[in-house]
Design a protein around this motif. Structure first.
Motif, mmCIF file in Angstrom:
data_model
loop_
_atom_site.group_PDB
_atom_site.id
_atom_site.type_symbol
_atom_site.label_atom_id
_atom_site.label_comp_id
_atom_site.label_asym_id
_atom_site.label_seq_id
_atom_site.Cartn_x
_atom_site.Cartn_y
_atom_site.Cartn_z
ATOM 1 N N GLY A 123 -3.207 11.149 -8.281
ATOM 2 C CA GLY A 123 -2.448 10.011 -8.766
ATOM 3 C C GLY A 123 -3.101 9.219 -9.874
ATOM 4 N N GLY A 124 -4.324 9.532 -10.264
ATOM 5 C CA GLY A 124 -4.980 8.817 -11.336
ATOM 6 C C GLY A 124 -5.729 7.596 -10.855
ATOM 7 N N PRO A 125 -6.229 6.804 -11.819
ATOM 8 C CA PRO A 125 -7.101 5.687 -11.452
ATOM 9 C C PRO A 125 -6.422 4.611 -10.605
ATOM 10 C CG PRO A 125 -6.725 5.739 -13.828
ATOM 11 C CD PRO A 125 -6.089 6.955 -13.247
ATOM 12 N N LEU A 126 -5.168 4.295 -10.857
ATOM 13 C CA LEU A 126 -4.502 3.265 -10.067
ATOM 14 C C LEU A 126 -4.390 3.702 -8.610
ATOM 15 C CD1 LEU A 126 -3.071 0.539 -9.851
ATOM 16 C CD2 LEU A 126 -0.930 1.745 -10.352
ATOM 17 N N ALA A 127 -3.915 4.904 -8.385
ATOM 18 C CA ALA A 127 -3.784 5.421 -7.018
ATOM 19 C C ALA A 127 -5.148 5.480 -6.335
ATOM 20 C CB ALA A 127 -3.126 6.793 -7.027
ATOM 21 N N SER A 128 -6.161 5.899 -7.067
ATOM 22 C CA SER A 128 -7.511 5.987 -6.521
ATOM 23 C C SER A 128 -8.017 4.617 -6.090
ATOM 24 C CB SER A 128 -8.445 6.591 -7.574
ATOM 25 O OG SER A 128 -9.765 6.589 -7.134
ATOM 26 N N ARG A 129 -7.752 3.620 -6.899
ATOM 27 C CA ARG A 129 -8.235 2.277 -6.587
ATOM 28 C C ARG A 129 -7.477 1.676 -5.407
ATOM 29 N NH1 ARG A 129 -9.499 0.582 -12.897
ATOM 30 N NH2 ARG A 129 -11.097 2.194 -13.076
ATOM 31 N N ILE A 130 -6.182 1.898 -5.350
ATOM 32 C CA ILE A 130 -5.403 1.409 -4.212
ATOM 33 C C ILE A 130 -5.845 2.120 -2.933
ATOM 34 C CG2 ILE A 130 -3.086 1.300 -3.194
ATOM 35 C CD1 ILE A 130 -2.030 0.833 -6.077
ATOM 36 N N ASP A 131 -6.028 3.430 -3.018
ATOM 37 C CA ASP A 131 -6.491 4.196 -1.860
ATOM 38 C C ASP A 131 -7.843 3.675 -1.380
ATOM 39 O OD1 ASP A 131 -6.332 6.546 -0.030
ATOM 40 O OD2 ASP A 131 -8.096 7.183 -1.187
ATOM 41 N N HIS A 132 -8.737 3.391 -2.316
ATOM 42 C CA HIS A 132 -10.055 2.881 -1.938
ATOM 43 C C HIS A 132 -9.931 1.537 -1.223
ATOM 44 C CE1 HIS A 132 -14.366 2.521 -1.961
ATOM 45 N NE2 HIS A 132 -14.219 1.276 -2.378
ATOM 46 N N LEU A 133 -9.028 0.683 -1.671
ATOM 47 C CA LEU A 133 -8.842 -0.609 -1.003
ATOM 48 C C LEU A 133 -8.367 -0.414 0.431
ATOM 49 C CD1 LEU A 133 -7.265 -2.727 -3.883
ATOM 50 C CD2 LEU A 133 -9.579 -2.917 -2.934
ATOM 51 N N PHE A 134 -7.446 0.523 0.632
ATOM 52 C CA PHE A 134 -6.989 0.810 1.995
ATOM 53 C C PHE A 134 -8.169 1.218 2.882
ATOM 54 C CE2 PHE A 134 -2.568 0.888 0.660
ATOM 55 C CZ PHE A 134 -1.859 0.648 1.826
ATOM 56 N N LYS A 135 -9.050 2.055 2.338
ATOM 57 C CA LYS A 135 -10.167 2.576 3.123
ATOM 58 C C LYS A 135 -11.283 1.556 3.317
ATOM 59 C CE LYS A 135 -9.236 7.333 1.851
ATOM 60 N NZ LYS A 135 -9.617 8.458 1.002
ATOM 61 N N ALA A 136 -11.461 0.657 2.351
ATOM 62 C CA ALA A 136 -12.605 -0.255 2.391
ATOM 63 C C ALA A 136 -12.295 -1.612 3.006
ATOM 64 C CB ALA A 136 -13.158 -0.446 0.980
ATOM 65 N N VAL A 137 -11.077 -2.093 2.852
ATOM 66 C CA VAL A 137 -10.718 -3.417 3.368
ATOM 67 C C VAL A 137 -10.065 -3.212 4.732
ATOM 68 C CG1 VAL A 137 -9.392 -5.525 2.953
ATOM 69 C CG2 VAL A 137 -10.421 -4.303 1.022
ATOM 70 N N ARG A 138 -10.871 -3.422 5.777
ATOM 71 C CA ARG A 138 -10.431 -3.106 7.140
ATOM 72 C C ARG A 138 -10.791 -4.232 8.103
ATOM 73 N NH1 ARG A 138 -10.370 2.809 7.616
ATOM 74 N NH2 ARG A 138 -10.964 2.552 9.778
ATOM 75 N N PRO A 139 -10.213 -5.403 7.907
ATOM 76 C CA PRO A 139 -10.600 -6.509 8.792
ATOM 77 C C PRO A 139 -10.201 -6.301 10.242
ATOM 78 C CG PRO A 139 -8.792 -7.162 7.373
ATOM 79 C CD PRO A 139 -9.244 -5.801 6.920
ATOM 80 N N LYS A 140 -9.263 -5.420 10.491
ATOM 81 C CA LYS A 140 -8.852 -5.161 11.870
ATOM 82 C C LYS A 140 -9.552 -3.922 12.435
ATOM 83 C CE LYS A 140 -4.344 -7.247 11.153
ATOM 84 N NZ LYS A 140 -2.912 -7.126 11.299
ATOM 85 N N GLY A 141 -10.542 -3.390 11.704
ATOM 86 C CA GLY A 141 -11.272 -2.220 12.162
ATOM 87 C C GLY A 141 -10.545 -0.913 11.907
#
Length: 149
Positions: free
Chosen positions: A6-24
């Motif tokens: 998906g390119g850089p935008l998709a990569s960055r959004i995917d990374h946020l999903f994986k890294a920002v996990r306040p609920k574990g």
């Protein structure tokens, strides 16, 4: 950061999903869509969030990017500026590490040490890390001395 289809935008959004996990755990697409809707008072579907994350859609509106940035707690520039990506990803990695109780305990204890002691501790941790990286992983049969190259 590796670029998916998906390119850089998709990569960055995917990374946020994986890294920002306040609920574990990762947020669901529905949680992100509802959160973004609340932030923008506009429409934001879970399908659209999925499309952005997977690269099916790659041209979101300014309003959508602002909502995603606000939801994940990053600046909007995260989606465009490589330096901001590096800075934010470093902060996210630190936040993830501090969720581990052992890491948090070491960090809190180090706060009460003098500078020389903290520097010694840092050297010890660095050396142990280097030693662990150079020894074979007992769980990986391909990393031992009998492994075929």
């Amino acid at each position: 950061m590796a670029e998916p289809k998906g390119g850089p935008l998709a990569s960055r959004i995917d990374h946020l999903f994986k890294a920002v996990r306040p609920k574990g755990r990762e947020y669901s697409y529905d949680e992100v869509a509802r959160g973004c809707e609340a932030l923008t008072s506009g429409t934001f579907s879970k399908t659209y969030v999925w499309q952005l994350r997977t690269g099916q859609r790659d041209n979101p509106t300014k309003r959508h990017l602002e909502a995603l940035a606000a939801f994940f707690g990053v600046p909007v520039a995260y989606f465009f500026d490589d330096q901001v990506v590096d800075d934010v990803n470093s902060q996210l990695a630190l936040a993830a590490a501090l969720r581990d109780s052992d890491v948090r305990d070491i960090a809190l204890r180090a706060l009460h040490m003098d500078t020389a002691t903290r520097q010694s501790l840092a050297r010890i941790v660095h050396e142990i890390s280097r030693m662990q990286q150079s020894r074979p992983d007992p769980a990986d049969p391909d990393s031992g001395p009998d492994a075929q190259t």
